[in-house]
Design an enzyme around this catalytic site. Sequence first.
Site: not given
Length: 433
Positions: A253-257, A275, A301, A320, A373
């Site tokens: 989440a939120p799913g961009g990748k 997620d 999980d 990520d 990040c």
Amino acid sequence: MDGYDLPMRAIAASVLLAVENGESLSQCLPPALQRLSPNERPALQALCYGTCRWFHRLDSELESRLKKPIKKPDRIVHHLMLVALFQLRFSQQATYAVLNESVEACRALDKPHLTGLVNGVLRSAEREGAPEPKTDASRFSHPVWMVEKLRHNWPDDWQQILEANNAQAPMTLRVNALRFSRDEYLAQLNEAEIEATATSFAPHGIQLSRPIQVDQLPWFADGAVSVQDEAAQLCTTMLDLAQGQRVLDACAAPGGKTCAILESQAELAEVVAIDESAMRLPRVQENLDRLDLHATLLQADAADIEQWWDGEPFDRILLDVPCSASGVIRRHPDIKLLRRETDVVPLAAIQLGLLAAMWSVLKPGGRLVYATCSVFPQENHRIIQRFLKQQSTAVLIEPEVLWGRNMGAGRQLLPDQTSHDGFFYAVLEKPES
């Protein structure tokens, strides 16, 4: 006065109080925005983000102007004055409006006994001007622990990182390669008189010269582009995707990748996106739907393999991991208020645990990309070094790229005021036998 009739500054103060009590802006700001008309909402968002961004500097000034701290039941008035100070120091708002409307907001919050204090503090702040910051934490408007940690970890770069954290992040797009080439979409933007340039490192990235509403972007609703930072877009270049592969996006989440993976290789066998948050998974589906893409979504999980894994290993895994988010503070300035130094060690334990779990579902000959990040080494190359000691067969791949810094075990991007966020990537491969 009804809660829904509160003036904007009072609503902003309530949002900041919620952040101080542990809620993120993404949690407490949306319901607050609903209390205002659509044309007022951008101003409230700017107030809340701006006050969070400069919170530590403004708070230092306010405390120096108060003879004694405001009592806990009246704490919202402290935040009301921070909002007013933000406007005095960092906005074009007329001074008389800031002073008068802040006093009115204090009354609207049912704190009439503090209107004199609010009026007096703000009048002296306006008359005397901003004081010279006495500490680096105040000057750069970050918590003390974060300033010291960055100074220790990045002795040559810490000031540049702090300054980048306080800058407005640019708006960056990822062109859907299934629909347009980057040059084709740049031409669409040019036709719409939207100024933009190609990103330096992400092959499908475009940076706008100024942010705009997404509904102004050509073909946005039809899935032509997504909003995604350049650093985050680089995940697909690390994965070495090919047709027929089964790919896992853990912590999706939120799913961009997830969407970037599907756009960059149309012939994948399957993409599984996991997620832990049931609240956030619908957002992944929304992004997939807009882009007309398909993935298998699982709420689980990722570290608890027995809960979700079907026994079929993955050719590629993007991990990520949950992290301090210290590389994306310019987009989420509330991180300065929410994150604690004590969070980093438990996060590192989660990161190492996830890495070990994902390794067990990676196919021999497969590739795992570890991403954060964060700019803190404990979450980044030191995690990879620890994992390589545990998994002696794991092979570290050094990608031949022009971005970031080679940390010996992965590459680190530091936040750049003019382009990408702070990000870390490491690439690991599992031997065939």
